[in-house]
Design a protein around this motif. Sequence first.
Motif, PDB file in Angstrom:
ATOM      1  N   SER A 132       5.051  -6.680  -2.833  1.00  0.00           N
ATOM      2  CA  SER A 132       4.918  -5.228  -2.668  1.00  0.00           C
ATOM      3  C   SER A 132       5.139  -4.797  -1.227  1.00  0.00           C
ATOM      4  CB  SER A 132       3.525  -4.774  -3.134  1.00  0.00           C
ATOM      5  OG  SER A 132       3.336  -3.406  -2.863  1.00  0.00           O
ATOM      6  N   TRP A 133       6.274  -4.137  -1.015  1.00  0.00           N
ATOM      7  CA  TRP A 133       6.497  -3.547   0.313  1.00  0.00           C
ATOM      8  C   TRP A 133       5.462  -2.475   0.609  1.00  0.00           C
ATOM      9  CZ3 TRP A 133      12.530  -2.675   0.895  1.00  0.00           C
ATOM     10  CH2 TRP A 133      13.156  -3.930   0.948  1.00  0.00           C
ATOM     11  N   GLN A 134       5.095  -1.694  -0.434  1.00  0.00           N
ATOM     12  CA  GLN A 134       4.130  -0.614  -0.215  1.00  0.00           C
ATOM     13  C   GLN A 134       2.788  -1.167   0.240  1.00  0.00           C
ATOM     14  OE1 GLN A 134       4.790   2.770  -0.313  1.00  0.00           O
ATOM     15  NE2 GLN A 134       2.779   2.783   0.689  1.00  0.00           N
ATOM     16  N   ALA A 135       2.365  -2.290  -0.333  1.00  0.00           N
ATOM     17  CA  ALA A 135       1.093  -2.881   0.086  1.00  0.00           C
ATOM     18  C   ALA A 135       1.141  -3.278   1.549  1.00  0.00           C
ATOM     19  CB  ALA A 135       0.778  -4.092  -0.785  1.00  0.00           C
ATOM     20  N   ARG A 136       2.283  -3.752   2.017  1.00  0.00           N
ATOM     21  CA  ARG A 136       2.415  -4.144   3.427  1.00  0.00           C
ATOM     22  C   ARG A 136       2.419  -2.909   4.333  1.00  0.00           C
ATOM     23  NH1 ARG A 136       7.420  -8.202   2.028  1.00  0.00           N
ATOM     24  NH2 ARG A 136       6.362  -9.223   0.272  1.00  0.00           N
ATOM     25  N   ARG A 137       3.067  -1.842   3.858  1.00  0.00           N
ATOM     26  CA  ARG A 137       3.003  -0.585   4.627  1.00  0.00           C
ATOM     27  C   ARG A 137       1.560  -0.089   4.702  1.00  0.00           C
ATOM     28  NH1 ARG A 137       7.386   0.923   1.141  1.00  0.00           N
ATOM     29  NH2 ARG A 137       9.413   0.779   2.173  1.00  0.00           N
ATOM     30  N   ASP A 138       0.865  -0.165   3.576  1.00  0.00           N
ATOM     31  CA  ASP A 138      -0.533   0.284   3.562  1.00  0.00           C
ATOM     32  C   ASP A 138      -1.386  -0.543   4.508  1.00  0.00           C
ATOM     33  OD1 ASP A 138       0.173   2.167   1.694  1.00  0.00           O
ATOM     34  OD2 ASP A 138      -0.595   1.042  -0.034  1.00  0.00           O
ATOM     35  N   CYS A 139      -1.084  -1.825   4.600  1.00  0.00           N
ATOM     36  CA  CYS A 139      -1.823  -2.695   5.518  1.00  0.00           C
ATOM     37  C   CYS A 139      -1.656  -2.240   6.963  1.00  0.00           C
ATOM     38  CB  CYS A 139      -1.337  -4.133   5.349  1.00  0.00           C
ATOM     39  SG  CYS A 139      -2.063  -5.304   6.518  1.00  0.00           S
ATOM     40  N   ILE A 140      -0.427  -1.945   7.364  1.00  0.00           N
ATOM     41  CA  ILE A 140      -0.174  -1.487   8.740  1.00  0.00           C
ATOM     42  C   ILE A 140      -0.794  -0.108   8.964  1.00  0.00           C
ATOM     43  CG2 ILE A 140       1.610  -0.965  10.442  1.00  0.00           C
ATOM     44  CD1 ILE A 140       1.273  -3.940   9.635  1.00  0.00           C
ATOM     45  N   GLU A 141      -0.732   0.746   7.949  1.00  0.00           N
ATOM     46  CA  GLU A 141      -1.359   2.066   8.067  1.00  0.00           C
ATOM     47  C   GLU A 141      -2.866   1.925   8.281  1.00  0.00           C
ATOM     48  OE1 GLU A 141      -2.143   6.113   8.112  1.00  0.00           O
ATOM     49  OE2 GLU A 141      -0.196   5.086   8.278  1.00  0.00           O
ATOM     50  N   GLN A 142      -3.494   1.006   7.584  1.00  0.00           N
ATOM     51  CA  GLN A 142      -4.935   0.811   7.739  1.00  0.00           C
ATOM     52  C   GLN A 142      -5.283   0.319   9.137  1.00  0.00           C
ATOM     53  OE1 GLN A 142      -6.580  -1.846   4.810  1.00  0.00           O
ATOM     54  NE2 GLN A 142      -8.697  -1.383   5.359  1.00  0.00           N
TER      55      GLN A 142
END
Length: 397
Positions: A132-142
């Motif tokens: 999941s690319w989105q999960a990785r984006r969410d990780c950086i956002e967090q």
Amino acid sequence: MSWLLQAEDAVGTVAGGGVRGRYGVLQQWGRGGEPWVLDVGLVESLRFGPPEGHADLDVAVALTRLLYDDFVAHGTDGQGRHLDDENVPLVMKAHRAVLERLALEAPAWPFRTFDGPRGFGTYWRNNDMRGSWQARRDCIEQILGPARDALEGLQELEYERLFTKGPSGSFKNLIFAADGAKPQIVLRDAVNNDVEIVRHADACLVYTDPLPPQGLTWRQMVAWWMKNHQPGTDEKVAASSLYRRLYRSLDSVPEQLLMRSYCARYAEEGGLDLPALIPQVYLHYDPYTRRSGKQTGALHRQRMDFLLLAPDQSRIVIEVDGVQHYSRKNLPDNTGRITWTAVPRLYSEMVAEDRRLRLAGYEIYRFGGWELTEPGGEKILESFFTELLDRHKKPAV
């Protein structure tokens, strides 16, 4: 190479060699359009202070953007990265140092590089983010989102310090609440800027008492009314009488709703010490009018619908715009129906005057008369005034 700091998308930007980048003072562009390379020496120096001519806030924003973009790129398609495993720890250390100088909390990084045992790739594989690319984006956002949001808050404060310097000029008097013929005003003493109402003075009110540092409250307005118009009465009776007098000056149902909505707060605990809502305030007077009553075009707004003189020394203008603010009434058609035609010039004149007032230090808010007459109009006003009064509370000592 020459360096020029500019603002672009809330990020400090350096233009070098004719090419504009995204990351402020962090990058250098090679000649001939070569890709930019990180100025490692400059990044290391950021741990001890910003470069000459730049502020920590600009640097922090640029570092945050750089880290965010590079880690998102690595976690998605891998394209567009600017850093590598050797220099990303240097950027993280500089980022932490700059945020700490700004008294902001630095992010807690669970990884230190892109690849390897301590890299982002290992981290996402160990934390169920493989597919999941989105999960990785969410990780950086967090990780970086709180720092970015805090920096945006500081930028907003900086903007207000730069561009909201308070109104120019000093308070002399208020001419307001005309409930009859329009007052005719002359400049009696140009040296002292003294004005005099030569006709219809009885139709309006004039407040000339000194303006206290905390603005003009409803309690002070009532005291002025008692002294000048109802001597010997008590505060409650005077407040009721002054309110009715101000209300008579209003031109429309939406204006009346706005005043009722705000002035209901006077009856609450501490309400007498709220800023007074002053209606129909003459901002300036243009004596050069044609016989038809139309203005010459020199001054397009002679009075404000409402004015608040707030505890933080702000002058807040509130306007309620009816259809006449941006259109002209047509003659009735054969059924007697009245229609209006939009006039771009009227709108242009209105927004031009808004710009002038803002540059003079006033804060301006506009309501459409239509939105206040629709169901929910009163709720709109209640929410607005709650936020406005909270924004302009007396500064803490």
